[in-house]
Design a protein around this motif. Structure first.
Motif, PDB file in Angstrom:
ATOM      1  N   GLU A  39     -12.981   8.934  -5.606  1.00 36.41           N
ATOM      2  CA  GLU A  39     -11.788   8.911  -6.433  1.00 36.41           C
ATOM      3  C   GLU A  39     -10.706   8.138  -5.693  1.00 36.41           C
ATOM      4  O   GLU A  39     -10.768   7.978  -4.470  1.00 36.41           O
ATOM      5  CB  GLU A  39     -11.309  10.334  -6.762  1.00 36.41           C
ATOM      6  N   LEU A  40      -9.739   7.666  -6.444  1.00 36.17           N
ATOM      7  CA  LEU A  40      -8.679   6.865  -5.847  1.00 36.17           C
ATOM      8  C   LEU A  40      -7.491   7.767  -5.540  1.00 36.17           C
ATOM      9  O   LEU A  40      -6.654   8.033  -6.401  1.00 36.17           O
ATOM     10  CB  LEU A  40      -8.277   5.724  -6.786  1.00 36.17           C
ATOM     11  N   THR A  41      -7.449   8.248  -4.325  1.00 41.83           N
ATOM     12  CA  THR A  41      -6.360   9.113  -3.882  1.00 41.83           C
ATOM     13  C   THR A  41      -5.771   8.542  -2.606  1.00 41.83           C
ATOM     14  O   THR A  41      -6.437   7.802  -1.880  1.00 41.83           O
ATOM     15  CB  THR A  41      -6.845  10.544  -3.611  1.00 41.83           C
ATOM     16  N   GLU A  42      -4.521   8.881  -2.346  1.00 45.46           N
ATOM     17  CA  GLU A  42      -3.858   8.415  -1.141  1.00 45.46           C
ATOM     18  C   GLU A  42      -3.183   9.587  -0.449  1.00 45.46           C
ATOM     19  O   GLU A  42      -2.410  10.321  -1.062  1.00 45.46           O
ATOM     20  CB  GLU A  42      -2.801   7.342  -1.483  1.00 45.46           C
ATOM     21  N   TYR A 100      10.710   1.004  -2.731  1.00 43.96           N
ATOM     22  CA  TYR A 100       9.838   1.908  -2.002  1.00 43.96           C
ATOM     23  C   TYR A 100       8.944   2.638  -2.996  1.00 43.96           C
ATOM     24  O   TYR A 100       9.419   3.221  -3.974  1.00 43.96           O
ATOM     25  CB  TYR A 100      10.651   2.950  -1.227  1.00 43.96           C
ATOM     26  N   TYR A 101       7.654   2.615  -2.736  1.00 49.82           N
ATOM     27  CA  TYR A 101       6.666   3.290  -3.579  1.00 49.82           C
ATOM     28  C   TYR A 101       5.885   4.301  -2.755  1.00 49.82           C
ATOM     29  O   TYR A 101       5.575   4.055  -1.583  1.00 49.82           O
ATOM     30  CB  TYR A 101       5.644   2.297  -4.138  1.00 49.82           C
ATOM     31  N   HIS A 102       5.538   5.415  -3.368  1.00 44.20           N
ATOM     32  CA  HIS A 102       4.435   6.205  -2.841  1.00 44.20           C
ATOM     33  C   HIS A 102       3.173   5.423  -3.195  1.00 44.20           C
ATOM     34  O   HIS A 102       3.000   4.984  -4.341  1.00 44.20           O
ATOM     35  CB  HIS A 102       4.399   7.589  -3.492  1.00 44.20           C
ATOM     36  N   ARG A 103       2.309   5.215  -2.230  1.00 40.61           N
ATOM     37  CA  ARG A 103       1.134   4.367  -2.457  1.00 40.61           C
ATOM     38  C   ARG A 103       0.304   4.862  -3.647  1.00 40.61           C
ATOM     39  O   ARG A 103      -0.207   4.059  -4.442  1.00 40.61           O
ATOM     40  CB  ARG A 103       0.265   4.313  -1.190  1.00 40.61           C
ATOM     41  N   ALA A 104       0.198   6.166  -3.783  1.00 41.60           N
ATOM     42  CA  ALA A 104      -0.577   6.719  -4.900  1.00 41.60           C
ATOM     43  C   ALA A 104       0.034   6.329  -6.239  1.00 41.60           C
ATOM     44  O   ALA A 104      -0.685   6.080  -7.212  1.00 41.60           O
ATOM     45  CB  ALA A 104      -0.658   8.234  -4.781  1.00 41.60           C
ATOM     46  N   ASP A 105       1.356   6.255  -6.317  1.00 44.46           N
ATOM     47  CA  ASP A 105       2.018   5.893  -7.570  1.00 44.46           C
ATOM     48  C   ASP A 105       1.756   4.429  -7.927  1.00 44.46           C
ATOM     49  O   ASP A 105       1.531   4.093  -9.096  1.00 44.46           O
ATOM     50  CB  ASP A 105       3.529   6.130  -7.464  1.00 44.46           C
ATOM     51  N   LEU A 106       1.793   3.551  -6.921  1.00 41.48           N
ATOM     52  CA  LEU A 106       1.546   2.139  -7.193  1.00 41.48           C
ATOM     53  C   LEU A 106       0.086   1.911  -7.587  1.00 41.48           C
ATOM     54  O   LEU A 106      -0.206   1.131  -8.506  1.00 41.48           O
ATOM     55  CB  LEU A 106       1.912   1.285  -5.980  1.00 41.48           C
ATOM     56  N   ILE A 107      -0.839   2.591  -6.911  1.00 46.77           N
ATOM     57  CA  ILE A 107      -2.246   2.492  -7.293  1.00 46.77           C
ATOM     58  C   ILE A 107      -2.426   2.956  -8.737  1.00 46.77           C
ATOM     59  O   ILE A 107      -3.169   2.341  -9.518  1.00 46.77           O
ATOM     60  CB  ILE A 107      -3.132   3.329  -6.346  1.00 46.77           C
TER      61      ILE A 107
END
Length: 382
Positions: A39-42, A100-107
């Motif tokens: 799954e795509l999680t960060e 600034y992004y949380h990486r999970a949000d940008l993904i």
């Protein structure tokens, strides 16, 4: 050559891989993304997207003029480690604001756009081997028939296994630096909407807000030689983090007291790839040009790569297109990587050098950002 007649496989569903898949689908190509993770999680991590990266995200239709789920930057405050004393303020680049992004949000935003463009995404799919000696590239996958594509794009990160098919085997070099990463709930008494860079001998700490100032992102970097393991999701001990930065004063000390979970990222580095492509297989993002995080340009360079790669396929053969892509990207990537490596030294000065640098920063800090205009005002979509 009509790009719509070609089939691509993109290995890696990170920022660069998803962006490349979207850019190629926008031109009508068939695209499948192969990702080995289930799954795509960060794990809690923030990242910065400056104007050069935002230009690509907007062109891809991933974000609008006012980006979703992003925290706009208000500049960077430079501070001394002992007591948090103010040194200088680096304002926003003239090219436009950083977000600034949380990486999970940008993904998540990239995934939504990819699905809207009918990109096929296969999780739990690890590439076992590739054969591109003649004709289509044959990709061998576990428990599946081989996948045949016209072109394979390796966006599988700094430890890319596909990179070795284009370049000699390379031993990663440990930079003697380790980054601790964490997020904590936002506390208006400890933080501000600005990013803060607190610099000390052999160490520095960066903090900035995420998710509409509900979280504070923390990256604490220290120089050390007692490290052997390459990885960026290694669980750390919050008490050890506090101990290693115990002489940092000001708000930083209170911020670190609130850390309950932290991860370690050992900063290993490989050189910019000597060969980016061979006419059938191409490298993108960190697989081509791993970089240290001290210019916050890793994600932005991958976004630039993705756009330029896709647009290189217009009206040329496959081999010519990939050669055009490499020629367009390699010199810029190498230059940005060199700047990030230099900053690793600049952030960690000690003794008289540190004091001299602070005097200089106090005098010219507001203009210091102009030296990097060539990074931020670059428009890959132009």
């Amino acid at each position: 050559m009509n790009v719509a007649d070609l089939k691509f496989a993109v290995v890696g569903a990170g920022i660069g891989g998803l962006a490349a898949a979207i850019a190629l689908r926008m031109l009508g190509a068939q695209v499948v993304v192969l990702e080995q993770a289930p799954e795509l999680t960060e794990v809690g991590a923030g990242l910065q997207i400056s104007a050069n990266g935002m230009t690509v995200l907007r062109a891809l239709g991933v974000v609008k003029e006012s980006p979703e789920q992003a925290q706009i930057s208000h500049g960077t405050v430079l501070r001394d480690y002992k007591d948090g004393r103010f040194i200088s303020l680096i304002p926003q680049p003239l090219a436009g604001p950083t977000y600034y992004y949380h990486r999970a949000d940008l993904i998540d935003l990239l995934l939504k756009r990819a699905y809207k463009e009918d990109v096929e995404i296969r999780l739990k799919t690890k590439v076992q081997n590739i054969n591109e000696s003649s004709g289509p590239v044959e990709i061998r996958l576990p428990n599946s028939q081989p996948l045949r594509v016209d072109c394979l794009i390796a966006a599988d990160g700094g430890r890319s296994e596909i990179r070795a098919t284009l370049n000699d085997q390379e031993r990663p070099r440990f930079t003697n630096q380790v980054a601790w990463r964490a997020t904590i709930p936002w506390d208006r008494n400890l933080s501000s909407p600005k990013a803060h860079l607190t610099m000390g001998p052999g160490r520095h700490i960066v903090t900035y807000p995420l998710r509409d100032q509900s979280l504070l992102n923390i990256v604490a970097v220290e120089e050390r030689s007692d490290w052997r393991e390459e990885g960026w999701r290694l669980k750390g001990d919050p008490d050890e983090l506090r101990a290693r930065f115990s002489d940092f004063g000001g708000n930083v000390r209170e911020v670190l007291q609130k850390v309950q979970e932290t991860y370690l990222w050992a900063l290993f580095l490989r050189p910019v790839a000597g060969s980016w492509q061979n006419g059938r297989v191409a490298l993108l993002g960190d697989s081509a040009h791993p970089t240290l995080p001290f210019m916050a340009q890793g994600a932005c360079l991958a976004l630039e790569d993705a756009w330029v790669l896709a647009r290189s396929f217009e009206r040329t053969t496959l081999a010519e297109s990939l050669e055009k892509y490499e020629h367009a990207r390699s010199a810029r990537a190498r230059r940005v990587v060199d700047v990030a490596s230099a900053n690793a030294r600049n952030f960690h000065l000690s003794g008289p050098m540190r004091l001299a640098a602070q005097i200089l920063l106090k005098a010219v800090g507001p203009r210091m950002g102009r030296r990097y205009d060539w990074i931020y005002d670059y428009d890959a979509t132009a």
